[in-house]
Scaffold this active site. Structure first.
Site: not given
Length: 625
Positions: A43-44, A83, A251-252
């Site tokens: 994540e992130d 997200c 995820d980004h």
């Protein structure tokens, strides 16, 4: 005469027949036993903090180990910098603004397009065991048949004997919330990463707090990499490394200020590595251990997995496969284009679209007066955001560092290779005019082609479109394209735009009026000739949001205190998403840029509106709660 040895001929034929049969069996086995596929998602994380992708990053030995027997994707992009919107693109293979999945957090979910299913469903139908551990976070209605198991305990180990599997593992240690430390933490918890071992990016102030935040974030990435190693170890223990594709990707973008939630490279450009198993190297035409410079994005992940699994890629997905025996290395490396979008993030609205082609990046700000740094409660829990804003208000930032808190240009053009942090807008430079025009056309063609549903306000889409967003878009494609053309009037000189704006302000179509007012707000004082008509709209327009937009224009131009119009419109609203859009303008008007005062009475706000969680964020910030 020579004598024919029938025995030798017989044995030779038998050997040849066995060889052919063995080859046939090999081919049949490959067809019957598709590869396992594992996704490891962190994540992130943008690519800027991993040494494998960027000199300013840190070593990630476990991710690097995947690359040794795989491929490094040097140009991998999320289509959205947050997200739920990013994950909606992944699970559907579709652009969010086309299918109505572009708003974060969701107030209402949307169905999958009629012709499509969430892609793991196709894998299950082909015999795969599909598991997700464990984040979903889609803006799309969950349908049956997607996962065999989706939970914190989901594992490929529960599959049937000899059953291929598709498994997703989500790592959350580097999530934005991990940066919500306190001033006391700074004094008592020293990061492992040396705070002088990296450069602070040029749009950030080079302060003690930003150095600490950078170091702590890199610590989280180290821990993320360790967890990647644990998953690799499990697969190795199960003897699965030789028959399993392992994808690692973020995820980004990252969580340092101005990344997550923004269409800059730090919000979109993600790390991606794919381990290619020995047994299935024939499915990949790139040299193992090499770097792929072709562009891939999240809409491409679903068709890629289906292609590797040997299942049919359904019509209706926007993405295309980037791995499989039918994908040549030359064609893949020639791909050089990606599109992205930003709309609502929690309680904060924006509307930005972008295209990157090769080294150039074009960003279209459809509401440029909504500056990047406009309050977003969750973002501003991070101390670095707070300090950044404080330093701006004190006048202690340079021009590049201040840009986050100032109106943006309607269009921006960057040379990413020369300017990786997008600090120098080339859109007004004559030497880049032909590139600007080309990029502008590409983005306009994409927006119109979807068509982009965000040219209607979210509350209207929820009410009129979300039962079947794709069908609504096709039915209203001509109207949407008209709104796009109206919005693009702010790319002209005002004198060239004013007649079209005057016509649109008098239209019976409320969304033509909506976009005409927004364009006038972009022009600001240049559009003062429109003030009398727009002033009438503050009380007479049939749409509450148009009254608010009209007051916003007059307030930007210093012609009206907007507080009465905006608060009364808020009181009249019965729709949370409409109220959120009104509150976005109120927050803009209370910012240090304008300093208008609002006295909002909680009791006068509709119960349905004030109990919405996103509305509550705005009311909390405005000291109404």
């Amino acid at each position: 005469m020579f004598k024919i040895n029938h025995s030798i001929i017989f044995r030779t034929c038998a050997i040849l027949l066995c060889a052919i049969t063995f080859k046939s069996c090999q081919t049949k086995q490959k067809e019957e036993l598709p590869p396992n596929i594992v996704w490891i998602t962190s994540e992130d994380n943008s690519k800027h903090y991993l040494k494998l992708f960027d000199e300013n990053g840190i070593p990630t030995p476990n991710i690097e180990s995947l690359a040794k027997e795989g491929l490094i994707f040097n140009r991998a992009f999320s289509n959205a910098p947050v997200c739920s919107v990013a994950r909606s693109a992944i699970i559907s293979g579709c652009y969010g603004p086309r299918i109505g999945a572009q708003f974060h957090r969701k107030i209402a979910t949307v169905p999958m397009p009629d012709s499509l299913k969430m892609f793991p469903t196709y894998l299950r139908e082909a015999g795969y065991y599909t598991t997700n551990n464990s984040k979903e976070d889609y803006n799309i209605n969950k349908t049956e048949g997607v996962w065999d198991e989706s939970s914190k305990n989901a594992s490929w180990r529960n599959r049937g004997e000899n059953q291929p599997f598709f498994h997703v593992f989500n790592i959350g240690v580097s999530h934005e919330s991990s940066m919500h430390f306190t001033a006391e933490d700074m004094e008592t918890k020293a990061p492992e990463t040396d705070q002088n071992s990296f450069n602070i990016q040029p749009n950030h102030p080079n302060t003690k707090l930003f150095k600490y935040t950078n170091a702590l974030y890199r610590d989280k990435i180290r821990e993320m990499d360790r967890q990647v190693g644990e998953i690799i170890k499990e697969l190795k223990e199960d003897g699965r490394l030789d028959d399993t594709f392992i994808f690692y990707y973020g995820d980004h973008g990252g969580v340092l200020p101005g990344s997550k939630g923004y269409l800059y490279e730090t919000g979109l450009h993600v790390p991606m590595v794919v381990h290619v198993p020995n047994k299935y190297k024939y499915l990949v035409n790139n040299e193992i251990g090499s770097t792929v410079n072709g562009f891939v994005s999240f809409i491409d992940l679903a068709p890629t997995v289906l292609n590797l699994a040997g299942t049919t890629i359904p019509n209706g997905m926007d993405g295309k496969a980037f791995l499989g025996k039918d994908i040549s290395a030359e064609e893949l490396n020639a791909r050089d284009e990606t599109y992205s979008y930003a709309d609502r993030f929690d309680e904060k609205y924006d509307m930005v679209r972008a295209v990157r082609k090769g080294k150039y990046k074009y960003i279209r700000n459809y509401q440029p007066f909504n500056y990047d740094g406009l309050m977003n409660n969750y973002r501003y829990k991070q101390l670095a955001y707070q300090e950044w804003q404080t330093l701006y208000e004190k006048g202690e930032l340079n021009k590049v560092q201040s840009a986050f808190f100032e109106n943006r240009a309607p269009e921006m053009l960057f040379d990413i290779e020369a300017d990786p942090y997008e600090t120098k807008n080339l859109a007004t430079e004559a030497a880049f005019e032909s590139i600007l025009i080309d990029m502008r056309k590409r983005l306009s063609t994409w927006v119109k082609g979807m068509p982009d549903l965000s040219f209607y306000p979210e509350h209207y889409l929820i009410e009129k479109a979300f039962e079947n967003p794709v069908a609504f878009g096709q039915k209203h494609k001509e109207q949407i394209n008209n709104y796009v053309d109206l919005a693009d009037l702010d790319l002209l000189n005002f004198e060239d735009a004013k007649n079209s704006l005057a016509q649109a302000l008098g239209s019976s179509d409320p969304w033509k009026r909506y976009w005409a007012i927004i364009v006038c707000s972009t022009f600001g004082k240049q559009a003062m000739a429109m003030a009398p008509v727009i002033r009438t709209m503050t009380t007479k327009d049939s749409e509450l949001i148009n009254r608010v937009r009209a007051a916003e224009f007059l307030a930007i131009s210093k012609q009206l205190d907007p507080s009465s119009v905006m608060t009364n419109s808020l009181y009249e609203s019965e729709k949370p998403s409409e109220a959120l859009l009104i509150l976005n303008s109120i927050v803009l008007m209370t910012s240090s840029k304008y300093n208008y005062n609002f006295d909002i009475e909680l009791d006068r706000i509709s119960k349905t509106v004030k109990e919405d969680s996103e509305v509550m964020r705005r009311l909390e910030y405005l000291n109404v709660l």
